[in-house]
Scaffold this active site. Structure first.
Site, PDB file in Angstrom:
ATOM      1  N   THR A 293      10.515   1.594  -3.973  1.00 12.60           N
ATOM      2  CA  THR A 293       9.559   1.968  -4.927  1.00 12.60           C
ATOM      3  C   THR A 293       7.814   1.614  -4.765  1.00 12.60           C
ATOM      4  OG1 THR A 293      11.551   1.670  -5.866  1.00 12.60           O
ATOM      5  CG2 THR A 293       9.267   1.861  -7.364  1.00 12.60           C
TER       6      THR A 293
ATOM      7  N   SER B   2       4.163   2.818  -4.560  1.00 11.34           N
ATOM      8  CA  SER B   2       3.240   3.833  -2.944  1.00 11.34           C
ATOM      9  C   SER B   2       2.567   3.864  -1.604  1.00 11.34           C
ATOM     10  CB  SER B   2       1.081   3.579  -3.995  1.00 11.34           C
ATOM     11  OG  SER B   2       1.125   2.351  -4.081  1.00 11.34           O
TER      12      SER B   2
ATOM     13  N   ASP C  66      10.331  -0.925   2.834  1.00 12.94           N
ATOM     14  CA  ASP C  66       9.619  -0.841   1.099  1.00 12.94           C
ATOM     15  C   ASP C  66       8.812  -2.041   0.772  1.00 12.94           C
ATOM     16  OD1 ASP C  66       9.810  -1.371  -1.479  1.00 12.94           O
ATOM     17  OD2 ASP C  66      11.096  -2.307  -2.503  1.00 12.94           O
ATOM     18  N   GLY C  67       8.045  -1.729   0.271  1.00 13.29           N
ATOM     19  CA  GLY C  67       6.224  -2.566   0.110  1.00 13.29           C
ATOM     20  C   GLY C  67       6.611  -3.513  -0.602  1.00 13.29           C
ATOM     21  N   ALA C  68       5.401  -4.411  -0.763  1.00 17.84           N
ATOM     22  CA  ALA C  68       5.095  -5.624  -2.141  1.00 17.84           C
ATOM     23  C   ALA C  68       3.811  -5.963  -2.407  1.00 17.84           C
ATOM     24  CB  ALA C  68       5.551  -6.933  -0.515  1.00 17.84           C
TER      25      ALA C  68
ATOM     26  N   LYS D 246       7.573  -8.963  -5.996  1.00 13.54           N
ATOM     27  CA  LYS D 246       7.865  -7.475  -5.638  1.00 13.54           C
ATOM     28  C   LYS D 246       7.928  -7.381  -7.099  1.00 13.54           C
ATOM     29  CE  LYS D 246       9.976  -5.262  -3.347  1.00 13.54           C
ATOM     30  NZ  LYS D 246       9.502  -4.138  -3.497  1.00 13.54           N
TER      31      LYS D 246
ATOM     32  N   GLU E  64      15.091  -3.307  -6.633  1.00 11.02           N
ATOM     33  CA  GLU E  64      15.392  -3.162  -4.929  1.00 11.02           C
ATOM     34  C   GLU E  64      15.437  -4.185  -4.451  1.00 11.02           C
ATOM     35  OE1 GLU E  64      10.250  -2.068  -5.813  1.00 11.02           O
ATOM     36  OE2 GLU E  64      10.729  -3.549  -6.016  1.00 11.02           O
TER      37      GLU E  64
ATOM     38  N   LYS F  87      -2.249  -7.900   0.693  1.00 13.60           N
ATOM     39  CA  LYS F  87      -1.354  -8.512   0.228  1.00 13.60           C
ATOM     40  C   LYS F  87      -0.968  -9.345   1.247  1.00 13.60           C
ATOM     41  CE  LYS F  87      -0.201  -4.713  -2.273  1.00 13.60           C
ATOM     42  NZ  LYS F  87       1.189  -3.436  -1.926  1.00 13.60           N
TER      43      LYS F  87
HETATM   44  C1  5RP Z   1       7.881  -2.032  -6.918  1.00 15.67           C
HETATM   45  C2  5RP Z   1       7.311  -2.663  -5.615  1.00 15.67           C
HETATM   46  C3  5RP Z   1       6.630  -2.314  -5.211  1.00 15.67           C
HETATM   47  O1  5RP Z   1       6.919  -1.995  -4.051  1.00 15.67           O
HETATM   48  C4  5RP Z   1       4.950  -2.919  -5.367  1.00 15.67           C
HETATM   49  O2  5RP Z   1       4.662  -2.975  -6.672  1.00 15.67           O
HETATM   50  C5  5RP Z   1       4.001  -2.688  -4.234  1.00 15.67           C
HETATM   51  O3  5RP Z   1       3.848  -1.346  -4.431  1.00 15.67           O
HETATM   52  P1  5RP Z   1       2.505  -0.512  -4.073  1.00 15.67           P
HETATM   53  O4  5RP Z   1       3.278   0.008  -2.205  1.00 15.67           O
HETATM   54  O5  5RP Z   1       2.324   1.118  -5.106  1.00 15.67           O
HETATM   55  O6  5RP Z   1       0.790  -1.043  -3.392  1.00 15.67           O
HETATM   56  O7  5RP Z   1       7.841  -3.907  -5.783  1.00 15.67           O
HETATM   57  O8  5RP Z   1       8.254  -2.320  -7.828  1.00 15.67           O
END
Ligand code: 5RP
Length: 220
Positions: free
Chosen positions: A30, A32, A83-85, A96, A105, A123
């Site tokens: 979840t 961007s 997934d992102g972080a 996260k 997640e 990050k």
């Molecule tokens: C959502 C998360 C996202 O992975 C984290 O906030 C990074 O977000 P983005 O890719 O928008 O920088 O943990 O719950």
């Protein structure tokens, strides 16, 4: 010309598409950066068997592209989770939950064989905790949990007006210097009323794809 943060996010999301193999069920994060991955996945949707989403928002975006979204209980083991972080250290321990989807997640990450984390270079940090640590809490336990977090040295801030996909609230804990992420993750899990905390240290990422001005760096 220098790449923007969003361009670096897209760069790593595109690089993560190379981990997708024909016939896979892919776990989807979840945020961007994950959204860029979803948009890229749309171009190869005929090759995969389906996806499991870590939030209602990602599920909606996937369905918008005509990509099948499955229930985790129907999917079994998932070969790949992307997934992102919000923060990562060099051991691929993560913070996260900036988007509030930490519980789902963490569940999808736990059920996956390989967790590929995608993030821009801002990050990666030496010591985690500058980004406030999100904690999902059962609503009636909010004040109790907040008091316990203060005892642990944190400064919890209620994420006003935000309700998670699971119907709970988020406390964002400021002022933590996380020297031992595994120990803190366990300690926070043991607080009654805490559903999940945003430390992904007991189950870290397996691969970190980092978007930089010089291209994608792979850290394992
Ligand atoms: C959502 C998360 C996202 O992975 C984290 O906030 C990074 O977000 P983005 O890719 O928008 O920088 O943990 O719950």
């Amino acid at each position: 010309m220098a790449l923007s943060q969003d361009e670096m996010k897209k760069q790593v999301a595109d690089a993560a598409l190379e981990y997708v193999e024909p016939g896979m069920i892919v776990g989807i994060g979840t945020g961007s950066t994950a959204n860029h991955f979803i948009d890229g996945l749309a171009k190869m949707k005929g090759k995969i068997d389906g996806t499991v989403a870590s939030s209602e928002a990602s599920a909606e975006r996937l369905r918008g592209h005509g990509i099948e979204v499955m229930e985790l209980n129907a999917a079994g083991n998932i070969p790949l989770y992307v997934d992102g972080a919000d923060e990562s250290n060099k051991y691929l321990h993560l913070i996260k939950g900036g988007g509030g989807a930490l519980t789902r997640e963490k569940i999808v990450a736990a059920a996956s064989d390989k967790f590929v984390c995608i993030a821009d270079e801002s990050k990666l940090v030496d010591i985690m905790g500058k980004f406030p640590l999100p904690i999902e809490v059962i609503p009636m336990a909010r004040s109790y949990v907040a008091r316990q977090l203060v005892k642990l040295g944190g400064e919890p801030v209620y994420r006003d007006g935000f309700v998670t996909d699971n119907g709970n609230i988020i406390l964002d804990v400021h002022n933590l210097e996380i020297m031992n992420p595994v120990e803190l993750e366990e300690k926070l899990n043991n607080l009654v009323g805490v559903v999940t905390n945003g430390l992904f240290a007991m189950r870290p990422a397996d691969v970190l794809l980092l978007g930089t001005q010089d291209g994608v760096k792979t850290i394992t």
